[in-house]
Scaffold this motif. Structure first.
Motif, PDB file in Angstrom:
ATOM      1  N   TYR A  92       2.713 -10.813  -8.012  1.00  0.00           N
ATOM      2  CA  TYR A  92       1.936  -9.679  -7.508  1.00  0.00           C
ATOM      3  C   TYR A  92       2.681  -8.366  -7.773  1.00  0.00           C
ATOM      4  CZ  TYR A  92      -0.960  -6.675  -4.662  1.00  0.00           C
ATOM      5  OH  TYR A  92      -1.784  -5.660  -4.270  1.00  0.00           O
ATOM      6  N   ILE A 121       7.464   3.753  -4.611  1.00  0.00           N
ATOM      7  CA  ILE A 121       6.074   3.713  -4.148  1.00  0.00           C
ATOM      8  C   ILE A 121       5.945   4.119  -2.683  1.00  0.00           C
ATOM      9  CG2 ILE A 121       4.163   2.118  -3.628  1.00  0.00           C
ATOM     10  CD1 ILE A 121       4.960   0.553  -6.182  1.00  0.00           C
ATOM     11  N   CYS A 122       6.883   3.656  -1.846  1.00  0.00           N
ATOM     12  CA  CYS A 122       6.752   3.886  -0.392  1.00  0.00           C
ATOM     13  C   CYS A 122       7.634   5.012   0.125  1.00  0.00           C
ATOM     14  CB  CYS A 122       7.080   2.596   0.361  1.00  0.00           C
ATOM     15  SG  CYS A 122       6.069   1.172  -0.103  1.00  0.00           S
ATOM     16  N   LEU A 135       7.535  -1.500   1.967  1.00  0.00           N
ATOM     17  CA  LEU A 135       6.846  -1.743   3.240  1.00  0.00           C
ATOM     18  C   LEU A 135       6.338  -3.194   3.303  1.00  0.00           C
ATOM     19  CD1 LEU A 135       5.037   1.687   3.613  1.00  0.00           C
ATOM     20  CD2 LEU A 135       6.675   0.701   5.220  1.00  0.00           C
ATOM     21  N   PRO A 136       5.972  -3.652   4.520  1.00  0.00           N
ATOM     22  CA  PRO A 136       5.631  -5.071   4.707  1.00  0.00           C
ATOM     23  C   PRO A 136       4.644  -5.651   3.698  1.00  0.00           C
ATOM     24  CG  PRO A 136       5.777  -4.013   6.833  1.00  0.00           C
ATOM     25  CD  PRO A 136       5.985  -2.923   5.795  1.00  0.00           C
ATOM     26  N   PHE A 137       3.639  -4.886   3.308  1.00  0.00           N
ATOM     27  CA  PHE A 137       2.662  -5.434   2.353  1.00  0.00           C
ATOM     28  C   PHE A 137       3.362  -5.909   1.076  1.00  0.00           C
ATOM     29  CE2 PHE A 137      -0.208  -5.057  -1.269  1.00  0.00           C
ATOM     30  CZ  PHE A 137      -1.263  -5.845  -0.846  1.00  0.00           C
ATOM     31  N   PHE A 138       4.350  -5.127   0.615  1.00  0.00           N
ATOM     32  CA  PHE A 138       5.048  -5.476  -0.623  1.00  0.00           C
ATOM     33  C   PHE A 138       6.229  -6.405  -0.372  1.00  0.00           C
ATOM     34  CE2 PHE A 138       3.010  -1.367  -1.664  1.00  0.00           C
ATOM     35  CZ  PHE A 138       2.243  -1.793  -2.735  1.00  0.00           C
ATOM     36  N   HIS A 167       0.062  -2.443 -13.622  1.00  0.00           N
ATOM     37  CA  HIS A 167      -1.142  -1.635 -13.402  1.00  0.00           C
ATOM     38  C   HIS A 167      -0.774  -0.149 -13.351  1.00  0.00           C
ATOM     39  CE1 HIS A 167      -5.289  -1.041 -11.824  1.00  0.00           C
ATOM     40  NE2 HIS A 167      -4.738   0.030 -11.271  1.00  0.00           N
ATOM     41  N   PHE A 219      -2.430  -1.782  -5.724  1.00  0.00           N
ATOM     42  CA  PHE A 219      -3.232  -1.414  -6.900  1.00  0.00           C
ATOM     43  C   PHE A 219      -4.640  -2.012  -6.845  1.00  0.00           C
ATOM     44  CE2 PHE A 219      -1.825  -5.591  -8.123  1.00  0.00           C
ATOM     45  CZ  PHE A 219      -2.784  -6.064  -9.006  1.00  0.00           C
ATOM     46  N   ASP A 274       2.317  -7.395 -11.278  1.00  0.00           N
ATOM     47  CA  ASP A 274       0.961  -6.875 -11.532  1.00  0.00           C
ATOM     48  C   ASP A 274       0.835  -5.427 -11.044  1.00  0.00           C
ATOM     49  OD1 ASP A 274       0.205  -9.255 -12.634  1.00  0.00           O
ATOM     50  OD2 ASP A 274      -0.944  -9.957 -10.897  1.00  0.00           O
ATOM     51  N   GLN A 275       1.418  -5.151  -9.879  1.00  0.00           N
ATOM     52  CA  GLN A 275       1.386  -3.781  -9.334  1.00  0.00           C
ATOM     53  C   GLN A 275       2.066  -2.817 -10.319  1.00  0.00           C
ATOM     54  OE1 GLN A 275       0.307  -2.694  -6.111  1.00  0.00           O
ATOM     55  NE2 GLN A 275       0.982  -0.584  -6.379  1.00  0.00           N
ATOM     56  N   VAL A 282      -2.114  -3.235   6.812  1.00  0.00           N
ATOM     57  CA  VAL A 282      -0.709  -3.640   6.732  1.00  0.00           C
ATOM     58  C   VAL A 282       0.069  -2.490   6.104  1.00  0.00           C
ATOM     59  CG1 VAL A 282       0.924  -5.269   5.721  1.00  0.00           C
ATOM     60  CG2 VAL A 282      -1.332  -6.057   6.455  1.00  0.00           C
ATOM     61  N   PRO A 283       1.176  -2.065   6.725  1.00  0.00           N
ATOM     62  CA  PRO A 283       1.918  -0.938   6.142  1.00  0.00           C
ATOM     63  C   PRO A 283       2.246  -1.190   4.670  1.00  0.00           C
ATOM     64  CG  PRO A 283       2.781  -1.471   8.319  1.00  0.00           C
ATOM     65  CD  PRO A 283       1.764  -2.533   7.988  1.00  0.00           C
ATOM     66  N   ARG A 324       6.326  -8.857   1.447  1.00  0.00           N
ATOM     67  CA  ARG A 324       5.837 -10.242   1.497  1.00  0.00           C
ATOM     68  C   ARG A 324       5.273 -10.707   0.164  1.00  0.00           C
ATOM     69  NH1 ARG A 324       1.191  -9.299   6.036  1.00  0.00           N
ATOM     70  NH2 ARG A 324       2.539  -8.756   7.793  1.00  0.00           N
ATOM     71  N   ASP A 343      14.734  -2.646   0.912  1.00  0.00           N
ATOM     72  CA  ASP A 343      14.607  -2.079   2.262  1.00  0.00           C
ATOM     73  C   ASP A 343      13.753  -0.813   2.289  1.00  0.00           C
ATOM     74  OD1 ASP A 343      16.521  -0.604   0.933  1.00  0.00           O
ATOM     75  OD2 ASP A 343      18.108  -0.907   2.419  1.00  0.00           O
TER      76      ASP A 343
END
Ligand SMILES: [Zn+2]
Lengths: 333, 320
Positions: B117, B74-75, B107-110, B124, A44, B120-121, A37-38, B112, B104
């Motif tokens: 979470y 991050i992205c 990226l999709p992982f974040f 960390h 982490f 936590d990211q 997933v992008p 969503r 904007d």
């Protein structure tokens, strides 16, 4: 083999170079070797051990080969984990041909560079820019981001948003179709909520329907609306590509068999493509842990039990994908 | 003990010297890495970047150091190993961020991910490290997506940032200070003191008129005049450019009324990753243009030291 001789002869672009279409063997037309997933590469709590990824995917490819498979098509485009050097090594090591794809989609899987660019106003990319981006992967090579270009994509892949094609999805479809037309490369689409109208969008750039595979036609909604028959009638390939899936979205294998038999009996045996949409390794999502060999190992026996003969099976597994994947230089189309 | 996370490890805030509080080694929108029109070789990247950092370091000598806060999310092409090599070779302290420039640019992982979470990211990356680099983030980046209003995702990121800031003690930097009512409501709900937030880009040509800088300061927030140098007088001004004099006067007015609430920076790219950048605009605008302009306007040395050394040191210090 020089590039000019390969361009003159019919060929399929694999990650290790052009291959004659009749050498592909049994093709799994819609799979993913590495599916990320992008953004998940920055998570982490998700450590990706590259050696472990290689070993897992290689084991699945070897199993595919042992069951009679020849070629796996990685159909998730350029921005969902595609790793060209890894794919090259996997292909070399296992002897399975690997065809990689360019393209992206749907809109929700894109990066902000395409959706909210640094312009005022931040207008999403138009079709022409997507066409140029994808075409470069078909002429100059696939990107290893900010490092180099390697190999040539063998397919353009895009997808529409499940709830219905968005304006940006439409730009993606038109751009992908344009890149496919200008390079003679086939196009793979995943429809949103209307397979036939999405196919029409893909064909507006001058791409013949016969150069398109519409994937996901074993989704329950597609089966309910008999979309596969209409897609085949229009000359496109029908992707029955979730063999082995047991979920809420797709029909089960028993109905999938019925769908294939129906298509063959209607005279569309030359339009059917089978695959599993399996993920070799998935990062950041559950993936689909079905063997690449699911079609060969479990589905073909079901088809035979329902009366499909050797010629039909060979057409579906070998001839149809070879026809779709053969690059047709535009001047000889 | 006052400490700040740099990419080479914690340093005492007293060592920071002049701080450029909102800068970029290289910025690109997520996905720009797929477009080879922007690619440069590592040789070119170092060649474009090292002289700018070395110059920044030399300018900073009278103040005892020089610290470059990289606000690249991050992205957006954040590249911490590269920052570490630049810091080691030039002597410039580099502070990397966790977080996102705006929803904007997630990226999709974040996009969503839940608030929990995301928090936590961030935690960390601040307390353990960023990826496998071992380097810890020293600030949290958040921001408002294009369009002028905070989106739901922007709000989730702000809330996660507030929680991570509260639990780790590092501050928050925002991209844009428009729609500040919504931002401040979130920070208040999470009980993050507003002097731990720098509301950035209050001075740019597009947003200055829409930014309630005085109100933000009255609530206790810090205000970033951090796009210094993006001027309409340039040959190729970006759309967020502003007349030089207008920005300077805005800044001077604000500093006079709200001493202690303003921080300044240039938001320059040493070597842009996914856009052409603006020719000739570097972090050294701070020393070569802004400080002379301030002196010419009668600002005394004590105020300059406060603006570029003392206040940013207080802001960046980890508040346990
Ligand atoms: Zn910035």
């Amino acid at each position: 083999m020089t590039l000019s001789s390969s361009a003159d002869n019919p060929h399929v672009n694999t990650v290790l170079g052009p291959v004659p279409p009749d050498e592909l063997g049994v093709v799994a037309i819609h799979e993913t070797l590495l599916s990320v997933v992008p953004g998940a590469e920055h998570a982490f709590d998700l450590a990706v051990d590259r050696a472990q990824v290689f070993e897992s995917v290689a084991a699945k490819l070897r199993d595919f080969r042992e069951q009679g498979g020849g070629t796996v098509v990685d159909s998730s485009g350029m921005f969902h984990g595609r790793d060209v050097p890894l794919y090259e090594a996997l292909s070399r090591s296992t002897g399975v041909h690997v065809v990689a794809s360019t393209g992206m989609g749907p809109e929700g899987m894109l990066g902000g560079y395409f959706l909210t660019p640094q312009t005022n106003p931040p207008t999403p990319w138009p079709a022409e820019r997507f066409a140029d981006l994808f075409a470069l992967e078909l002429t100059a090579g696939m990107v290893v981001p900010r490092v180099e270009r390697r190999g040539t994509a063998g397919l353009v892949a895009t997808a529409a948003t499940r709830s219905g094609m968005t304006a940006t999805d439409e730009s993606l479809f038109r751009g992908a179709a344009h890149a496919a037309v200008s390079t003679g490369t086939p196009l793979s689409i995943r429809y949103g909520n209307d397979a036939v109208s999405d196919l029409e969008v893909a064909c507006t750039a001058g791409l013949p329907a016969g150069r398109v595979v519409v994937g996901g036609l074993d989704r329950a909604d597609a089966v309910a609306s008999a979309a596969a028959l209409e897609v085949a009638r229009r000359g496109a390939y029908v992707g029955v590509d979730h063999v082995g899936a047991q979920d809420d979205v797709h029909v089960a294998d028993a109905e999938r068999v019925a769908l294939v038999i129906q298509l063959v009996e209607a005279g569309f045996g030359n339009r059917v493509l089978l695959s599993s949409s399996a993920t070799g390794v998935a990062v950041g999502h559950p993936g689909n842990d079905v063997p690449f060999a699911a079609v060969l190992a479990t589905f073909v026996p079901l088809l035979r039990a329902h009366g499909l003969g050797d010629d039909d099976v060979r057409q579906i597994l070998v001839d149809n994908p070879a026809g779709l994947l053969s690059v047709r230089p535009p001047d000889r189309a | 003990m006052s400490r700040v996370n740099t990419v080479l490890g914690p340093v005492a805030a007293e060592e920071l010297g002049v701080v450029a509080v909102h800068e970029h080694i290289g910025y690109g929108m997520p996905g720009s890495e797929l477009d080879s029109r922007w690619w440069k070789t590592p040789e070119e990247r170092y060649e474009e970047t090292v002289p700018k950092l070395r110059r920044f370091h030399e300018h900073g000598r009278p103040y005892g150091g020089g610290t470059f806060v990289d606000a690249t999310g991050i992205c957006n092409g954040r590249d911490v190993d590269y920052y570490r090599s630049l810091s080691t070779k030039t002597g410039v302290h580099i502070v990397a961020c966790t977080g996102f420039v705006g929803g904007d640019t997630a990226l999709p992982f974040f996009s969503r991910a839940s608030v929990e979470y995301l928090a936590d990211q961030f935690v960390h990356e601040i307390t353990v490290g960023i990826g496998g680099t071992g380097a810890r983030a020293g600030v949290i980046k958040v921001g408002v997506s294009r369009g002028g209003r905070m989106t739901d995702l922007d709000k989730r990121i702000y809330r996660a940032a507030a929680r991570a800031a509260l639990s780790t003690g590092v501050p928050v930097l925002t991209h844009l200070a428009i729609d500040a009512e919504n931002a401040i409501a979130i920070f208040r709900e999470e009980a993050l003191p507003l002097d731990r937030v720098l509301f950035g880009h209050a001075d740019d040509g597009v947003n200055a008129a829409k930014t309630r800088d005085t109100w933000i300061a009255e609530q206790g927030g810090r205000v970033g005049f951090d796009t210094f140098g993006y001027e309409t007088e340039l040959d190729d001004p970006p759309f967020w450019a502003r007349p030089r004099k207008e920005r300077l006067e805005h800044f001077l007015r604000f500093v006079e009324r709200h001493p202690g609430s303003a921080l300044a920076s240039a938001d320059a790219n040493c070597s842009p990753l996914g856009w052409p950048g603006v020719k000739g605009h570097t972090v050294n605008y701070i020393f070569e243009d802004l400080m002379p302009d301030l002196r010419a306007a009668g600002v005394d040395e004590a105020t300059i030291t406060r603006l570029f050394v003392d206040d940013p040191a207080d802001f960046l210090s980890i508040h346990d």
